[in-house]
Design an enzyme around this catalytic site. Structure first.
Site, PDB file in Angstrom:
ATOM      1  N   ARG A 116      -3.183   8.066   2.137  1.00 16.96           N
ATOM      2  CA  ARG A 116      -2.024   7.231   1.775  1.00 16.96           C
ATOM      3  C   ARG A 116      -1.049   7.929   0.821  1.00 16.96           C
ATOM      4  O   ARG A 116       0.110   7.537   0.734  1.00 16.96           O
ATOM      5  CB  ARG A 116      -2.500   5.926   1.124  1.00 16.96           C
ATOM      6  N   GLY A 126       0.823  -1.223   0.000  1.00 15.46           N
ATOM      7  CA  GLY A 126       0.000   0.000   0.000  1.00 15.46           C
ATOM      8  C   GLY A 126       0.849   1.262   0.000  1.00 15.46           C
ATOM      9  O   GLY A 126       1.936   1.287   0.578  1.00 15.46           O
ATOM     10  N   ASP A 178       5.520  -5.251   6.880  1.00 16.27           N
ATOM     11  CA  ASP A 178       6.073  -6.463   7.505  1.00 16.27           C
ATOM     12  C   ASP A 178       6.172  -7.624   6.515  1.00 16.27           C
ATOM     13  O   ASP A 178       7.198  -8.308   6.457  1.00 16.27           O
ATOM     14  CB  ASP A 178       5.279  -6.854   8.760  1.00 16.27           C
ATOM     15  N   ASP A 179       5.130  -7.822   5.716  1.00 22.79           N
ATOM     16  CA  ASP A 179       5.159  -8.944   4.767  1.00 22.79           C
ATOM     17  C   ASP A 179       6.243  -8.751   3.699  1.00 22.79           C
ATOM     18  O   ASP A 179       6.984  -9.676   3.374  1.00 22.79           O
ATOM     19  CB  ASP A 179       3.795  -9.100   4.081  1.00 22.79           C
ATOM     20  N   MET A 238      -8.431   3.167   8.262  1.00 18.17           N
ATOM     21  CA  MET A 238      -7.542   2.090   7.807  1.00 18.17           C
ATOM     22  C   MET A 238      -6.554   1.718   8.906  1.00 18.17           C
ATOM     23  O   MET A 238      -6.437   2.424   9.901  1.00 18.17           O
ATOM     24  CB  MET A 238      -6.766   2.536   6.570  1.00 18.17           C
ATOM     25  N   ARG A 284       1.395  -5.714  -5.052  1.00 11.86           N
ATOM     26  CA  ARG A 284       1.386  -6.637  -3.924  1.00 11.86           C
ATOM     27  C   ARG A 284       1.839  -8.055  -4.280  1.00 11.86           C
ATOM     28  O   ARG A 284       1.539  -9.004  -3.563  1.00 11.86           O
ATOM     29  CB  ARG A 284      -0.014  -6.694  -3.309  1.00 11.86           C
ATOM     30  N   ARG A 302      -5.476  -1.909   8.834  1.00  9.97           N
ATOM     31  CA  ARG A 302      -5.492  -3.373   8.774  1.00  9.97           C
ATOM     32  C   ARG A 302      -5.775  -3.937  10.158  1.00  9.97           C
ATOM     33  O   ARG A 302      -6.762  -3.535  10.763  1.00  9.97           O
ATOM     34  CB  ARG A 302      -4.162  -3.875   8.234  1.00  9.97           C
ATOM     35  N   TYR A 320     -26.061  14.701  14.226  1.00  9.41           N
ATOM     36  CA  TYR A 320     -25.618  13.392  13.719  1.00  9.41           C
ATOM     37  C   TYR A 320     -24.576  12.747  14.627  1.00  9.41           C
ATOM     38  O   TYR A 320     -23.725  13.434  15.203  1.00  9.41           O
ATOM     39  CB  TYR A 320     -24.947  13.536  12.342  1.00  9.41           C
ATOM     40  N   TYR A 328      -7.770   5.833   1.880  1.00  7.74           N
ATOM     41  CA  TYR A 328      -7.106   6.274   0.646  1.00  7.74           C
ATOM     42  C   TYR A 328      -6.854   7.783   0.651  1.00  7.74           C
ATOM     43  O   TYR A 328      -5.949   8.262  -0.031  1.00  7.74           O
ATOM     44  CB  TYR A 328      -7.944   5.852  -0.568  1.00  7.74           C
ATOM     45  N   LYS A 363       8.011   0.665   5.718  1.00  9.60           N
ATOM     46  CA  LYS A 363       6.891   1.485   5.230  1.00  9.60           C
ATOM     47  C   LYS A 363       5.569   0.918   5.685  1.00  9.60           C
ATOM     48  O   LYS A 363       5.431  -0.299   5.734  1.00  9.60           O
ATOM     49  CB  LYS A 363       6.940   1.516   3.702  1.00  9.60           C
ATOM     50  N   THR A 364       4.636   1.692   6.021  1.00 14.10           N
ATOM     51  CA  THR A 364       3.200   1.400   6.083  1.00 14.10           C
ATOM     52  C   THR A 364       2.493   2.450   6.935  1.00 14.10           C
ATOM     53  O   THR A 364       2.958   2.777   8.030  1.00 14.10           O
ATOM     54  CB  THR A 364       2.844  -0.013   6.621  1.00 14.10           C
ATOM     55  N   ILE A 365       1.390   2.953   6.391  1.00 10.08           N
ATOM     56  CA  ILE A 365       0.598   3.921   7.167  1.00 10.08           C
ATOM     57  C   ILE A 365       0.062   3.260   8.429  1.00 10.08           C
ATOM     58  O   ILE A 365      -0.264   3.952   9.390  1.00 10.08           O
ATOM     59  CB  ILE A 365      -0.590   4.484   6.347  1.00 10.08           C
ATOM     60  N   ASP A 366      -0.041   1.920   8.429  1.00 12.27           N
ATOM     61  CA  ASP A 366      -0.671   1.214   9.551  1.00 12.27           C
ATOM     62  C   ASP A 366       0.098   1.359  10.863  1.00 12.27           C
ATOM     63  O   ASP A 366      -0.458   1.125  11.936  1.00 12.27           O
ATOM     64  CB  ASP A 366      -0.796  -0.290   9.233  1.00 12.27           C
TER      65      ASP A 366
HETATM   66  P1  FBP Z   1       0.465  -1.951   3.585  1.00 14.01           P
HETATM   67  O1  FBP Z   1       0.402  -2.824   4.794  1.00 14.01           O
HETATM   68  O2  FBP Z   1       0.850  -2.659   2.366  1.00 14.01           O
HETATM   69  O3  FBP Z   1       1.303  -0.730   3.831  1.00 14.01           O
HETATM   70  O4  FBP Z   1      -1.006  -1.411   3.307  1.00 14.01           O
HETATM   71  C1  FBP Z   1      -1.715  -0.624   4.176  1.00 14.01           C
HETATM   72  C2  FBP Z   1      -3.177  -0.508   3.821  1.00 14.01           C
HETATM   73  O5  FBP Z   1      -3.471   0.830   3.517  1.00 14.01           O
HETATM   74  C3  FBP Z   1      -4.082  -1.034   4.923  1.00 14.01           C
HETATM   75  O6  FBP Z   1      -4.314  -0.045   5.907  1.00 14.01           O
HETATM   76  C4  FBP Z   1      -5.317  -1.448   4.155  1.00 14.01           C
HETATM   77  O7  FBP Z   1      -6.041  -2.445   4.828  1.00 14.01           O
HETATM   78  C5  FBP Z   1      -4.736  -1.987   2.883  1.00 14.01           C
HETATM   79  O8  FBP Z   1      -3.516  -1.298   2.670  1.00 14.01           O
HETATM   80  C6  FBP Z   1      -5.635  -1.793   1.688  1.00 14.01           C
HETATM   81  O9  FBP Z   1      -4.952  -2.218   0.559  1.00 14.01           O
HETATM   82  P2  FBP Z   1      -5.546  -2.256  -0.912  1.00 14.01           P
HETATM   83  O10 FBP Z   1      -5.827  -0.852  -1.321  1.00 14.01           O
HETATM   84  O11 FBP Z   1      -4.481  -2.915  -1.716  1.00 14.01           O
HETATM   85  O12 FBP Z   1      -6.796  -3.066  -0.815  1.00 14.01           O
END
Ligand code: FBP
Length: 544
Positions: free
Chosen positions: A421, A77, A171-172, A246, A141, A248, A239, A418, A198-201
């Protein structure tokens, strides 16, 4: 490419580097390392890259090197700052010898296997400095795990005279980088492999890695949006906004946004699991907060929901684990989608079937169907925000019938992921990423492979940041993936005894009842340092 005024001004920004990287360096080596778990198995699987020392760079004399070429891959991502890792690497490699070249593989690891690449020229690089996105070469990916892929990779690496490959990923992807490093080392192919966190997560962190890049900018972007919604919410007062974020599996993004915005409710998946909460417990918790605020005349509020929540509800977690095993069997893999659902229903335990049947059809379908190439449930496709608000509405209706005052419950739904990111990197991410890339060039120059580029002490001014490398095997343990035990980098989830969660837990009851919103506003690139250069609240609390 036409550019906005901000882009033009931002292109001229010179990211900061740690003092140690400003001139030639030497590598100071620490003691041999061990993996975080399953040492014997990891050691046996990585005989050439296991046990290497942690490295810290210090000013020193750089050995003379013949010109060399480097390859780069963006994996997974998008995360703000990816272009700055590339520009840092580019400048670092060129500083060693202007004749050195950098090649980018197109659309992720698949580019290496399919021999799709481009040279990153100085002109091209200048177009992308300090910009968000991964569009300079694109990302993908594809999972690098087969010998056949490694062999196809070495063909093109040799053809282009590439001495080292830098893989920017989560991580992967870094696990795959380590497997590739080990394979090339075992075969004595002479190609080094370096990873970059890297990862926003925010879940690729540990004792050595303070944060993954992109987390800072993504959280600041979501917090701006949540702040705007909170101001709207507090203006119209009609509301409840259910906002899925996001991240994961891990709830780091939700937690950081809660620390920045002080919403009424923020769910933390890791806590839901630790407290063994059911879906009904989660719904009751939200409904109670709605009723308490309604009693004070406040028929509005905000709820932050981490996208992985569903996976952490213990009963659903058990179900997913069994679904993963069943879906990984060759029998299931050869079936079409609707046949797959019938297949899993007839193969899961009675207890899991009950849970499966109790879920709304759309959620059950999602859990039983697609996995990403790493075997993860695609949680971003599950509309938890709608599921929860609908269940809260039912609960409130039930309480109303029982004579309880619940007020009015109007809802709005949002999913932020999105939007952040590919945001233009904050000063923190611009500097951090540039340093990670530049540092990777020094790991290459020092002959390292199977290392992750690491920059630490990042709550201090950039000059005091510490640069070095950590063996990737050090972060590994064995986990079940696609039905098999595999060596993987251990994911960092929110720690319930960690300072960020504890701080949040000490405040949340007040935030739930009162309207204590904070409106962080947009990321600022120029101005006072307390406005422009602050790292995330998570990092600040962790370093206190
Ligand atoms: P990475 O772990 O590859 O950095 O991805 C982060 C992420 O934005 C997650 O937060 C989200 O669940 C996933 O990618 C969504 O990925 P995609 O747009 O490929 O479905």
């Amino acid at each position: 490419m036409e550019k906005s005024a901000l882009q033009i001004a931002r292109a001229a920004y010179q990211p900061k580097l740690p003092k140690a990287l400003l001139g030639p360096v030497v590598a100071k080596e620490g003691k041999p390392t061990q993996s975080v778990g399953d040492q014997e198995e990891i050691k046996a699987l990585f005989p050439n890259t296991y046990g290497m020392p942690v490295i810290e760079f210090e000013a020193g004399e750089q050995k003379k090197l013949e010109p060399f070429n480097v390859g780069i891959i963006l994996s997974g991502g998008q995360a703000p700052g990816g272009h700055n890792v590339i520009s840092g690497l580019f400048d670092g490699v060129k500083s060693l010898n202007p004749a050195n070249k950098l090649y980018g593989f197109i659309l992720g690891p698949g580019g290496l296997v399919d021999h799709k690449y481009m040279e990153i020229t100085p002109e091209l690089m200048d177009e992308y400095r300090n910009t968000g996105g991964f569009d300079i070469i694109g990302s993908g990916r594809t999972k690098l795990e087969e010998v056949d892929q490694f062999e196809k990779g070495i063909q093109i690496l040799r053809e282009l005279g590439i001495k080292a490959l830098v893989i920017i990923g989560g991580d992967d992807s870094n696990t795959n980088a380590c497997v590739l490093a080990e394979y090339y080392a075992a075969k004595k192919y002479g190609v080094q492999v370096i990873g970059c966190p890297k990862t926003i997560d925010g879940d690729l962190k540990n004792e050595q890695i303070e944060t993954s890049f992109g987390f800072d900018t993504a959280c600041k972007t979501y917090s701006e949006l949540i702040g705007n919604i909170q101001r709207d919410c507090n203006s119209a007062r009609k509301y409840w906004h259910f906002i899925k974020l996001m991240g994961r599996s891990a709830s780091h993004i939700a937690l950081e946004c809660a620390l920045q915005c002080q919403p009424n409710i923020c769910l933390i998946s890791e806590e839901v699991e630790a407290k063994n909460m059911s879906l009904d417990d989660v719904v009751t918790y939200i409904a109670q907060a709605v009723a308490v605020r309604a009693a004070e005349g406040n028929n509005f509020g905000t709820v932050l929901i981490p996208e992985g929540l569903i996976e952490f509800i213990p009963a659903i977690k058990k179900l997913i684990a069994q679904l993963n095993d069943i879906l990984a069997t060759p029998e299931a893999q050869n079936l079409g989608r609707s046949e797959q659902i019938d297949f899993v229903k007839t193969h899961i335990s009675k207890e899991n079937l009950e849970v499966f049947n109790s879920l709304p059809t759309s959620v059950a379908r999602q859990l039983a169907l697609d996995r990403d190439p790493h075997g993860n449930v695609q949680v971003s496709l599950i509309e938890t925000e709608k599921l929860l608000s609908a269940m809260v509405a039912v609960k409130l209706e039930q309480w109303k019938k029982e004579g309880k005052y619940v007020g009015k419950f109007g809802t709005q739904h949002h999913f932020f992921g999105y939007e952040g990111r590919c945001a233009a990197p904050s000063n923190y991410d611009a500097d951090y990423c540039y340093s990670l890339g530049y540092n990777a060039s020094r790991l290459i120059a020092n002959g390292k492979t199977g290392y992750m580029s690491v920059i630490r002490n990042t709550t201090a001014p950039a000059a005091e940041w510490i640069a070095g490398g950590v063996p990737i095997t050090m972060m590994m343990n064995m986990e079940k993936r696609n039905g098999k035990m595999k060596p993987v980098i251990r994911k960092a989830l929110v720690e319930l005894d960690g300072a960020p969660f504890k701080f949040f837990a000490s405040k949340r009851d007040v935030w739930a009842k009162e309207t204590a919103y904070v409106y962080p506003g947009p990321i600022q690139y120029w101005g006072p340092t307390e406005v422009c250069d602050q790292p995330t609240k998570t990092l600040q609390l962790e370093h206190k």
